[in-house]
Design a protein around this motif. Structure first.
Motif, short mmCIF file in Angstrom:
data_model
loop_
_atom_site.label_atom_id
_atom_site.label_comp_id
_atom_site.label_asym_id
_atom_site.label_seq_id
_atom_site.Cartn_x
_atom_site.Cartn_y
_atom_site.Cartn_z
N GLU A 49 55.11 47.39 27.16
CA GLU A 49 54.79 47.81 28.53
C GLU A 49 53.78 46.83 29.13
N GLU A 50 54.03 46.40 30.36
CA GLU A 50 53.11 45.48 31.02
C GLU A 50 51.83 46.21 31.40
N LYS A 51 50.68 45.70 30.91
CA LYS A 51 49.40 46.31 31.23
C LYS A 51 48.49 45.35 32.00
N TYR A 52 48.90 44.10 32.09
CA TYR A 52 48.07 43.11 32.78
C TYR A 52 48.97 41.98 33.28
N LEU A 53 48.43 41.19 34.16
CA LEU A 53 49.13 40.01 34.67
C LEU A 53 48.19 38.83 34.58
N LEU A 54 48.74 37.65 34.34
CA LEU A 54 47.94 36.44 34.36
C LEU A 54 48.06 35.81 35.75
N LEU A 55 46.92 35.39 36.27
CA LEU A 55 46.89 34.83 37.62
C LEU A 55 47.83 33.64 37.75
N SER A 56 47.89 32.81 36.71
CA SER A 56 48.76 31.64 36.76
C SER A 56 50.23 32.05 36.86
N GLY A 57 50.55 33.20 36.25
CA GLY A 57 51.93 33.68 36.32
C GLY A 57 52.32 34.09 37.73
N LEU A 65 48.29 37.21 46.27
CA LEU A 65 47.30 38.27 46.18
C LEU A 65 46.96 38.77 47.57
N PRO A 66 46.42 39.99 47.69
CA PRO A 66 45.97 40.48 49.00
C PRO A 66 44.93 39.53 49.61
N GLU A 67 44.81 39.55 50.91
CA GLU A 67 43.92 38.64 51.61
C GLU A 67 42.46 38.81 51.21
N ASN A 68 42.09 40.03 50.83
CA ASN A 68 40.68 40.28 50.49
C ASN A 68 40.32 39.90 49.05
N VAL A 69 41.29 39.36 48.30
CA VAL A 69 41.04 38.93 46.91
C VAL A 69 40.99 37.40 46.90
N SER A 70 39.82 36.85 46.62
CA SER A 70 39.63 35.39 46.66
C SER A 70 39.19 34.89 45.29
N PRO A 71 40.11 34.49 44.44
CA PRO A 71 39.74 33.97 43.11
C PRO A 71 38.94 32.68 43.21
N VAL A 72 38.19 32.41 42.15
CA VAL A 72 37.48 31.14 42.07
C VAL A 72 38.51 30.05 41.83
N PHE A 73 38.53 29.08 42.71
CA PHE A 73 39.55 28.04 42.64
C PHE A 73 39.43 27.25 41.33
N GLY A 74 40.58 26.96 40.73
CA GLY A 74 40.61 26.12 39.54
C GLY A 74 40.58 26.88 38.23
N PHE A 75 40.43 28.21 38.29
CA PHE A 75 40.37 29.00 37.06
C PHE A 75 41.54 29.97 37.00
N ASP A 76 42.06 30.15 35.79
CA ASP A 76 43.07 31.17 35.53
C ASP A 76 42.37 32.53 35.61
N GLY A 77 43.11 33.60 35.42
CA GLY A 77 42.49 34.92 35.45
C GLY A 77 43.42 35.97 34.91
N ILE A 78 42.86 37.14 34.60
CA ILE A 78 43.66 38.26 34.13
C ILE A 78 43.49 39.42 35.12
N LEU A 79 44.60 39.93 35.60
CA LEU A 79 44.62 41.05 36.54
C LEU A 79 44.98 42.31 35.76
N TYR A 80 44.22 43.40 35.99
CA TYR A 80 44.46 44.61 35.23
C TYR A 80 43.95 45.82 36.02
N ASN A 81 44.26 46.98 35.50
CA ASN A 81 43.79 48.23 36.10
C ASN A 81 42.63 48.76 35.27
N SER A 82 41.49 48.93 35.87
CA SER A 82 40.29 49.37 35.14
C SER A 82 40.49 50.74 34.49
N LYS A 83 41.43 51.54 35.03
CA LYS A 83 41.67 52.87 34.45
C LYS A 83 42.29 52.78 33.06
N ASP A 84 42.88 51.62 32.74
CA ASP A 84 43.50 51.45 31.42
C ASP A 84 42.48 51.15 30.32
#
Length: 496
Positions: A49-57, A65-84
């Motif tokens: 079951e998918e529980k997270y996503l990689l930003l590079s993916g 991403l939504p307009e209000n989400v501004s990642p730090v440029f040049g870095f990968d990242g992991i997207l997840y639900n804090s409830k998990d």
């Protein structure tokens, strides 16, 4: 860097993944948290079951991403639900990841084994092991009120099952091999605080806050803590001195590098020192580390995290070391001299081996005075002299070999005259001058030696002109002075 935003859904591999947090490996604490968190999500999802996503993916598939989400440029990242992220799932992950340290699992395993044992001595041994394990942890002593006697296994299984989460939490929290080795034990599962929960990052706010800020202004202090720092212990190697490679080019690189480091370290089980295992792992890491890299070190008996920044050219030099330099010496109850570690560490830090060679020369004098065979010590000194000369840029070892041969010849002259004590005296004085960096005294001794044997010491002219630049000649000559000298013409092992 952690970014929290309103939950949104992403269609991914035929399923919907809801996410509300982005964690990026912008510095080592966040990198280690990302790696630990990914391993946690892989565990609770069972890779199905998918529980997270990689930003590079997301970027690869053109998902924005939504307009209000501004990642730090040049870095990968992991997207997840804090409830998990739940305490229950976290503790299950702890039990699996640190399975070998879970005392209650050892107890249950021994209870099951006990029933299959026929030998009475073996049964008594297992019974004792079970009761000793119970006494080894405060949480188990408080819960298990009976001793195991061979007939009450169901009682133990029942109590452990009823209190499983509490047992895991307390064993994990207070073990120096687990949470206590990395963080403040009072802050496990705590919300984000004013300062990081990690050891050496925590602050006694009641006593020290006003000293933290600029010019003793506590309002200038900026802290940094997130609950995800609780995942840092899972990113480090499971060794007494733990390591984490901050290879944060991408999360896939981060995971691959640290997995292979762990595998390589455990291949070197014959080495008792964690540091030796690390250096050997780096030496064999040609397939996954070929660039400058930051390694975070956490000794379990110290609060401080340490950083080793390894440059690519030093890794190359480490891999070129092809010497058997195993040598140990107990200096005192708190310190063992490990030659292999000293050489590897000096190599990675781009430091010459002069101090190491001088320590070994002093040791050879002490061993000789104590009537201990110095053959092994002198052999290892020869090896590290040659390593040192290569690091200095020597293209060949002709001059070193000449100084060695001269030392052998001088020793033979003293032994022909049956004057071993005089030889030992000269050697001790010469090494004392070398170690003290008293080059005037060193030259006086060399001239005296030349006069005593009525023979010119040809190699010494370079020392007279520039002793610091040519000190390797003095090392090689002094090391060859011995009542049992090694003939360089018959010595096929020149340290390589």
């Amino acid at each position: 860097m952690k970014i929290i935003f309103d939950e949104f859904a992403v269609e991914w591999n035929g399923s919907t993944v809801n996410v509300d947090t982005l964690l990026q490996p912008t510095e080592w604490r966040y990198s280690a948290s990302v790696l630990g968190l990914k391993r946690y999500f892989d565990f609770i999802s069972g890779y199905e079951e998918e529980k997270y996503l990689l930003l590079s993916g997301l970027q690869d598939k053109g998902i924005a991403l939504p307009e209000n989400v501004s990642p730090v440029f040049g870095f990968d990242g992991i997207l997840y639900n804090s409830k998990d992220i739940t305490e229950k799932s976290y503790l299950s992950f702890v039990e699996k990841d640190f399975e070998s340290e879970m005392t209650h699992l050892k107890i249950l395993g021994n209870i099951r084994k006990y029933g299959d044992i026929d030998d009475e001595k073996e049964k008594q041994k297992t019974l004792k092991e079970i009761n000793d394990l119970i006494k080894s942890k405060s949480v188990l002593k408080s819960l298990l009120k009976e001793k195991f006697d061979g007939t009450n296994g169901k009682y133990f299984e029942s109590i452990i099952a009823e209190n499983r989460e509490k047992i895991i939490r307390e064993i994990y929290r207070y073990s120096p091999l687990m949470y206590r080795g990395f963080s403040n034990t009072n802050l496990l599962f705590a919300d984000a605080g004013n300062h990081a929960r990690l050891q050496n990052y925590t602050v006694d706010e009641g006593r020290k806050t006003r000293y933290l800020g600029y010019c003793f202004d506590k309002d200038t202090f900026v802290g940094d803590d997130i609950p995800e720092f609780d995942f840092i212990p899972f990113a480090f190697t499971k060794t007494y001195e733990s390591y984490f490679v901050n290879n944060n080019f991408s999360i896939k690189d981060l995971e691959r590098t640290n997995h292979q480091l762990q595998e390589n370290i455990h291949r070197n089980e014959e080495d008792k020192s964690s540091s030796t295992k690390l250096y050997k792992a780096l030496k064999n890491a040609v397939d996954y580390i070929n660039y400058d890299v930051e390694i975070i070190i956490k000794p379990r008996d110290k609060e401080q995290y340490q950083t080793l920044f390894v440059r690519a050219e030093r890794l190359k030099a480490l891999r070129e070391l092809d010497y058997n330099i195993k040598f140990y010496y107990k200096v005192n109850d708190d310190f063992y001299f490990n030659l292999e570690n000293e050489v590897y560490e000096s190599c990675l830090n781009n430091v010459l081996l002069n101090d190491v060679i001088e320590f070994m020369l002093k040791l050879s004098v002490k061993q000789q005075a104590d009537d201990i065979n110095t053959g092994m010590t002198r052999t290892q000194i020869d090896k590290i002299i040659r390593i040192n000369e290569k690091w200095r840029g020597a293209s060949d070892m002709t001059d070193i070999d000449r100084a060695r041969a001269t030392g052998f010849y001088v020793s033979q002259q003293f032994l022909k005259d049956k004057n071993e004590n005089k030889l030992n005296s000269y050697k001790q004085k010469l090494i004392s001058a070398i170690v003290a960096h008293d080059y005037s005294r060193m030259n006086e001794i060399l001239l005296s030696l030349s006069s005593y044997i009525n023979q010119e010491l040809g190699f010494a002219y370079a020392l007279f002109e520039n002793p610091e630049e040519n000190i390797g000649l003095a090392y090689a000559f002094a090391n060859s002075l011995s009542p049992k000298p090694t003939d360089p013409n018959k010595d096929n092992n020149k340290g390589e």
